[in-house]
Design a protein around this motif. Structure first.
Motif, short mmCIF file in Angstrom:
data_model
loop_
_atom_site.label_atom_id
_atom_site.label_comp_id
_atom_site.label_asym_id
_atom_site.label_seq_id
_atom_site.Cartn_x
_atom_site.Cartn_y
_atom_site.Cartn_z
N VAL A 246 0.85 -1.18 0.00
CA VAL A 246 0.00 0.00 0.00
C VAL A 246 0.89 1.23 0.00
CG1 VAL A 246 -1.49 1.33 1.53
CG2 VAL A 246 -2.00 -1.05 1.11
N GLN A 247 0.58 2.20 -0.85
CA GLN A 247 1.40 3.41 -0.82
C GLN A 247 0.60 4.62 -1.27
OE1 GLN A 247 4.07 1.76 -4.06
NE2 GLN A 247 4.12 3.91 -4.60
N HIS A 248 1.01 5.76 -0.78
CA HIS A 248 0.43 7.03 -1.26
C HIS A 248 1.56 7.96 -1.61
CE1 HIS A 248 1.08 9.06 2.73
NE2 HIS A 248 0.89 7.84 3.16
N ASP A 249 1.36 8.67 -2.71
CA ASP A 249 2.46 9.45 -3.27
C ASP A 249 2.45 10.90 -2.84
OD1 ASP A 249 2.48 7.75 -6.53
OD2 ASP A 249 2.97 7.12 -4.48
N PHE A 250 1.52 11.25 -1.96
CA PHE A 250 1.54 12.64 -1.48
C PHE A 250 1.21 12.62 0.01
CE2 PHE A 250 -3.05 13.16 -1.13
CZ PHE A 250 -3.53 12.21 -2.02
N PRO A 251 1.61 13.67 0.72
CA PRO A 251 1.46 13.63 2.18
C PRO A 251 -0.01 13.71 2.61
CG PRO A 251 2.33 15.76 1.47
CD PRO A 251 2.29 14.89 0.26
N LEU A 252 -0.33 12.95 3.63
CA LEU A 252 -1.65 13.00 4.25
C LEU A 252 -1.48 13.44 5.68
CD1 LEU A 252 -3.12 9.58 3.02
CD2 LEU A 252 -3.70 11.85 2.15
N VAL A 279 -12.49 4.53 1.52
CA VAL A 279 -11.92 3.32 2.12
C VAL A 279 -11.49 2.39 0.99
CG1 VAL A 279 -12.38 1.31 3.56
CG2 VAL A 279 -13.41 3.52 4.14
N LEU A 280 -10.21 2.05 0.99
CA LEU A 280 -9.65 1.19 -0.05
C LEU A 280 -9.15 -0.08 0.62
CD1 LEU A 280 -7.45 3.97 -1.77
CD2 LEU A 280 -9.81 3.37 -2.29
N ARG A 281 -9.72 -1.20 0.25
CA ARG A 281 -9.35 -2.45 0.93
C ARG A 281 -9.06 -3.54 -0.09
NH1 ARG A 281 -13.56 -4.70 2.65
NH2 ARG A 281 -12.55 -6.19 4.02
N SER A 282 -8.02 -4.32 0.19
CA SER A 282 -7.75 -5.47 -0.65
C SER A 282 -7.16 -6.57 0.19
CB SER A 282 -6.77 -5.10 -1.78
OG SER A 282 -6.51 -6.23 -2.60
N PHE A 283 -7.37 -7.80 -0.21
CA PHE A 283 -6.74 -8.89 0.52
C PHE A 283 -5.27 -9.01 0.09
CE2 PHE A 283 -6.51 -12.53 3.12
CZ PHE A 283 -5.69 -13.43 2.49
N SER A 284 -5.04 -9.14 -1.20
CA SER A 284 -3.65 -9.30 -1.62
C SER A 284 -3.26 -8.37 -2.76
CB SER A 284 -3.37 -10.75 -2.03
OG SER A 284 -4.21 -11.10 -3.12
N GLY A 285 -4.17 -7.48 -3.14
CA GLY A 285 -3.83 -6.56 -4.22
C GLY A 285 -3.02 -5.39 -3.72
N ARG A 286 -2.44 -4.68 -4.65
CA ARG A 286 -1.66 -3.48 -4.32
C ARG A 286 -2.59 -2.28 -4.35
NH1 ARG A 286 2.99 -2.57 -8.46
NH2 ARG A 286 1.17 -2.23 -9.73
N ILE A 287 -2.40 -1.37 -3.41
CA ILE A 287 -3.24 -0.17 -3.35
C ILE A 287 -2.34 1.06 -3.50
CG2 ILE A 287 -4.83 1.19 -1.95
CD1 ILE A 287 -5.59 -1.37 -0.47
N ARG A 288 -2.76 1.96 -4.41
CA ARG A 288 -1.95 3.17 -4.64
C ARG A 288 -2.84 4.38 -4.68
NH1 ARG A 288 1.65 1.86 -9.49
NH2 ARG A 288 3.51 1.12 -8.49
N LEU A 289 -2.42 5.41 -3.98
CA LEU A 289 -3.10 6.70 -4.04
C LEU A 289 -2.11 7.68 -4.66
CD1 LEU A 289 -5.55 8.47 -3.27
CD2 LEU A 289 -4.50 8.80 -1.04
N LYS A 290 -2.47 8.21 -5.83
CA LYS A 290 -1.51 9.08 -6.54
C LYS A 290 -2.16 10.42 -6.83
CE LYS A 290 0.15 6.84 -10.16
NZ LYS A 290 0.34 5.79 -11.17
N GLN A 291 -1.29 11.38 -7.03
CA GLN A 291 -1.79 12.72 -7.32
C GLN A 291 -1.48 13.06 -8.78
OE1 GLN A 291 -0.21 16.12 -4.90
NE2 GLN A 291 -2.20 15.91 -3.92
N HIS A 292 -2.40 13.85 -9.40
CA HIS A 292 -2.17 14.28 -10.78
C HIS A 292 -0.88 15.08 -10.89
CE1 HIS A 292 -5.68 13.11 -13.09
NE2 HIS A 292 -6.43 13.36 -12.04
#
Lengths: 292, 265, 196
Positions: A246-252, A279-292
Motif C-alpha cells: 500500500v502506498q500514497h504518493d503525497f502527504p496525508l 476506504v480502499l481495501r484489498s486482501f492481496s492486491g496493491r493499493i496506490r493513491l496518486k496525485q495528478h
C-alpha cells in the motif's frame, strides 16, 4: 445417335439440377443469416420502467422523447425472435432463441431511445451494454459483457458482471454499486453520495476528486486498486491490504485512529477538509493513491 | 576515495549502475587497498555462489501426494469429459430457469459470511454467539423447465449446508482447542461445498453447456479466494479485517450464483 | 529448441490443468518443485516447514490456475505466489520480515580483521553446504532480502513491493546480509583450519 442425344440431354438435366440446387441452397443460407431490422414504439407516461434482456448481443440506450420509448432491434438471423410486451408504463423486451441458434446466429443488437428519467434494466451475456446521458435508476448485468455508463446524474446505478469490464465516466451525485468477479473497473469523474466497487481479481481504477461529502468504498480480493486524485482533493483516506503493498504518493495529515496502521500495508490520513470518506481495501492486491 | 567511501558505495557498485567517475575512483582505490579488494572480491563471490542455490533441494514425494489428495478433495481434479457441443436451445417459449434451490444456497453463503464477520473472537461461544438460523428455501419460479433432466435437490438437503455446518462445528471446535477453549471462534466450514458446486455445474451443463467452462473457471476462482482468506483467518483469528475479507469472498461466490440464475435459460 | 518444446509443454499443461486433468497438475508440479521448495527452505531454514509452505504455494497456484491469462511467465507468477505464502507465514509467527533501518551504520562497514583476513580470503569457490549454513544463521530480516535478491534474482523494487519496505531499505539489508555472511564463512573456515 438417339442414344448419344439422350445421354447429352440427361447430362444437361443433371447439370441444371445441380445448379438449381446450389442456387436454392445459397438463397436459403442467405435468408438464414440475413439481418433483420425491427422497430417498436411504445407510448409511456412519467416514471417509465424499461427492461431489455438478450442472451447474445449489445444494448445501447440514449435519452429520447419523454413520452415514448423507441426500440430498434437488429436480428442476426431468423434463429432468434424479439418478444415485446407493455403493461402500462412497464415495457419488457427480450430476445427469444429458437432451435439451433448459436451465439452468432442468435445475436440481437438493440438501440433504445427512452425518457431520460426512466428506470432501466439491461441484461446480456455477451454485451456490450451502454447507457449515456440518463437520469433515472439503472441496473446493468452481464456475464462477459463490457458495461459503459456515461453522463449520468442523480441516479442509482447498479452493475454486475462476471468477467465483463465496467467503465463509468462522469457519473455525478449517484448511488453507485458495481460488482464483478474478475472484471476490471474504471471510474472517471464519478461522485457519490455513495460509490461502492467490488471486484475479486479485477483492477479498480479511479480518476477524480471524490466529490464532496460522499462515501467511497473500493474492495478487491487480489486486484490492484489505484486512485488518481487532484491536488485539491478533500477526503479522509483509509487503505489496507492484508498481504499486498500500500502506498500514497503525497502527504496525508495523520489522524488518530483505533485502526492499526502497518507500515507498507496500510495508511490512514486526510487531505484538504476531509469532506468525503474513502476506504480502499484489498486482501492481496496493491493499493496506490496518486496525485495528478 | 577512502575505505569508508568504498563501504558506502559498495551496494551501488555491486548491484547498480555506478557513475563512471565513481567507478574509476573505486577501481583505483581497490588496486592499492588489499582489505577493500578482499571485501569486494568476497562479496562478489558470495553473490555469484548464492545464485546456484536456487534449485538445489528437492521436496519429498509426500508433498505431491498431499497436494494431489487436496486437489481431489476440492474437486479441482476431475474425470475426462467430452467437449461441450454447440449451444442447444429449448424450442419452447422462453421461460425462467427453475433451479430454485440456488437462491437459498446463495443466501446461505451470505449468512455464513455474515456470521464470520459478526462474531467477536473474545466472546465465548456458548454465551454470546448463537449459530445462524437455517435458511428457509422458497421456490424461485413457477414453471419447471421441461428440457432439464437433472434432478433438482430439495432445499433442506442443500441450502442450509453452509450455515448448519457452522452451527455443528462451533462447539466441537471450542471443545478441542486447548488453551483457547473459552474464546476460540467457531470454525466456519470452508465455503467450497463440492456437492452444491457440482450440482450447480451440472445444471449449467444441462441448460447452457457452452458456458460451463466459464462458470467452472469462475467458481474455481471464488473458491480459491475463499480458501485463501479462510487460511488467513485461521492463522489470525482476532483480525476483524481478515474476517471482513472472508465475508467479501463469500459474497463474490453468492454473486456468481446470482449471475448464473439471471443469465442461464 | 529444447526450451521451446518445454514452453509448449508447459502451456499445454496449464490449459489441461484448467480442465482438471491430474497429469497436467503433476507436470507443472515437477517442473517447478525444486525452485519452490528451495525458496521456502532458504527463507525459513526448516525442512518440515518448507514442505508445508511449498505444498500451500502449489495449492494456491492450482486453485487459481483458471485466472492465469499468460500475461507474464507462469514461473514468475508461481515464484511471487511462493514468496507471498512464505512472507505470510513469517508475519504470522511475528518474525520481522525486514528491518526498518534505512541507513548504513559506519560500524558495520569496516572490514573485520580478527580472522586474519589476508590469509583466509574467500578465494576460489565457497562450499555450498557452508553457504547454506551461513544463510540459515542470518537474522530473518537479512535472510529474506538476501534470498530474494541474490538467490532468487528479484530486483530491489520487486522486493520492496513484496515485503513492504523502501528500495533503500532493501539495498541496505542486502548489504548487511552479505557482510554478515562473509563473517560467518570466514569464521567457519577459520574453525575448519584449526581442526585440520
Amino acid at each position: 445417335m438417339a442414344g448419344q442425344q439422350g445421354a447429352g440431354l440427361l447430362e444437361t438435366r443433371i447439370h441444371s439440377t445441380i445448379v438449381v440446387t446450389l442456387v436454392v441452397a445459397t438463397c436459403l443460407a442467405s435468408a438464414a443469416l440475413a439481418e433483420t431490422k425491427k422497430e417498436y414504439r411504445f407510448t409511456v407516461g412519467p416514471n417509465a420502467n424499461i427492461s431489455v434482456d438478450t442472451q447474445y448481443g449489445g444494448i445501447s440506450v440514449h435519452p429520447g422523447s419523454s413520452t415514448e420509448v423507441v426500440v430498434t432491434a437488429i436480428l442476426k438471423s431468423d434463429s432468434v425472435e424479439v418478444d415485446q410486451q407493455q403493461n402500462g408504463n412497464r415495457i419488457e423486451i427480450a430476445s427469444h432463441l429458437l432451435q439451433g441458434a448459436t451465439e452468432k446466429t442468435g445475436q440481437v443488437n438493440y438501440e433504445l431511445l427512452i425518457p431520460a428519467d426512466a428506470t432501466l434494466s439491461l441484461h446480456s451475456s455477451t454485451g456490450p451494454l451502454s447507457a449515456d446521458h440518463l437520469q433515472g435508476d439503472m441496473t446493468l448485468e452481464g456475464t462477459d459483457a463490457a458495461v459503459n455508463i456515461s453522463n449520468v446524474e442523480n441516479g442509482h446505478v447498479h452493475v454486475r458482471t462476471m468477467r465483463g469490464p465496467i467503465t463509468l465516466t462522469n457519473v455525478r451525485n449517484g448511488h453507485v454499486e458495481i460488482a464483478s468477479i474478475s472484471g476490471n473497473m474504471q471510474m472517471k469523474a464519478v461522485t457519490g453520495p455513495v460509490v461502492q466497487a467490488n471486484s475479486g481479481s479485477g483492477k479498480i481504477s479511479y480518476d477524480g476528486d471524490f466529490g464532496l461529502s460522499g462515501d467511497y468504498k473500493f474492495t478487491t480480493h487480489s486486484g490492484d486498486i489505484e486512485a488518481l486524485v487532484p491536488q485539491d482533493v478533500s477526503a479522509d483516506f483509509r487503505a489496507h491490504s492484508m498481504v499486498g503493498r500500500v502506498q500514497h504518493d503525497f502527504p496525508l495529515q495523520s489522524k488518530h485512529s483505533r485502526f492499526p496502521v502497518e507500515l507498507g500495508r496500510s495508511f490512514f490520513g486526510s487531505a484538504g477538509k476531509a469532506a468525503s470518506e474513502v476506504v480502499l481495501r484489498s486482501f492481496s492486491g496493491r493499493i496506490r493513491l496518486k496525485q495528478h | 576515495m577512502t575505505c569508508s567511501d568504498v563501504q558506502q558505495l559498495l551496494p551501488e557498485l555491486l548491484d547498480g549502475a555506478p557513475d563512471a567517475a565513481f567507478q574509476a575512483a573505486f577501481d583505483s582505490h581497490v588496486e592499492t587497498c588489499p582489505d577493500c579488494a578482499g571485501l569486494v572480491s568476497d562479496l562478489k563471490l558470495i553473490t555469484s555462489q548464492a545464485h546456484d542455490l536456487a534449485e538445489t533441494d528437492e521436496p519429498p514425494t509426500r508433498v505431491w501426494v498431499n497436494i494431489a489428495a487436496q486437489l481431489r478433495a476440492e474437486g479441482l481434479i476431475r474425470e475426462e469429459e467430452t467437449a461441450p457441443g454447440p449451444v442447444l436451445v429449448p424450442s419452447s417459449p422462453r421461460r425462467r430457469w427453475s433451479a430454485w434451490w440456488l437462491a437459498p444456497v446463495a443466501a446461505a453463503l451470505l449468512a455464513a459470511g455474515s456470521y464470520v464477520v459478526s462474531h467477536k473472537s473474545a466472546q465465548p461461544i456458548a454465551q454470546n454467539v448463537p449459530p445462524p438460523q437455517p435458511v428457509q428455501s422458497a421456490p424461485m419460479q413457477s414453471a419447471p423447465v421441461e428440457s432439464a433432466k437433472t434432478d433438482i435437490p430439495t432445499p433442506s438437503s442443500t441450502s442450509v449446508v453452509a450455515s448448519s455446518r457452522v452451527a455443528e462445528q462451533g462447539p466441537q471446535e471450542v471443545a478441542t482447542k486447548s488453551g483457547h477453549s473459552a474464546s476460540a471462534p467457531p470454525r466456519v466450514v470452508s465455503a467450497p461445498s463440492s456437492k452444491e458446486d457440482q450440482q450447480f455445474l451440472s445444471m449449467v451443463s444441462t441448460l447452457a453447456p457452452s458456458s460451463r467452462a466459464t462458470y467452472e473457471n469462475q467458481l474455481q476462482v471464488v473458491n480459491a479466494d475463499i480458501q485463501e482468506t479462510q487460511a488467513y483467518v485461521d492463522q489470525n483469528p482476532g483480525d476483524a479485517d481478515a474476517r471482513q475479507h472472508l465475508m467479501d469472498a463469500y459474497q463474490q461466490k453468492a454473486l456468481l450464483y446470482q449471475i448464473a440464475m439471471d443469465r442461464i435459460q | 529448441m529444447t526450451d521451446q518444446k518445454q514452453r509448449i509443454t508447459e502451456a499445454e499443461a496449464i490449459e489441461q490443468a484448467k480442465q482438471g486433468h491430474e497429469p497436467a497438475f503433476e507436470i507443472l508440479y515437477n517442473l517447478h518443485k525444486r525452485r519452490v521448495y528451495s525458496l521456502c527452505l532458504r527463507m525459513v531454514s526448516n525442512p518440515a516447514q518448507a514442505e508445508d509452505l511449498a505444498q500451500e504455494a502449489f495449492l494456491q497456484l492450482f486453485r487459481k490456475i483458471g485466472t492465469f491469462r499468460g500475461e507474464s511467465a507462469f514461473s514468475t507468477w508461481l515464484h511471487r505466489m511462493t514468496v507471498n505464502v512464505v512472507l505470510m507465514q513469517l508475519r504470522k509467527k511475528g518474525l520481522p520480515v525486514v528491518s526498518l533501518e534505512e541507513t548504513l551504520e559506519a560500524d558495520d562497514e569496516s572490514p573485520r580483521k580478527e580472522f586474519g583476513t589476508k590469509d583466509l580470503k574467500l578465494t576460489g569457490s565457497i562450499d555450498r553446504l557452508q553457504l547454506q549454513r551461513a544463510i540459515d544463521k542470518l537474522p530473518p530480516g537479512y535472510r529474506t532480502v538476501f534470498v530474494l535478491h541474490d538467490v532468487e534474482g528479484f530486483e530491489h523494487n520487486e522486493i520492496a513491493e513484496m515485503v513492504g519496505c523502501s528500495i533503500g531499505n532493501s539495498k541496505s539489508q542486502l548489504h548487511k546480509a552479505r557482510l554478515k555472511l562473509r563473517d560467518f564463512l570466514k569464521f567457519m573456515r577459520a574453525e575448519k583450519a584449526k581442526t585440520g
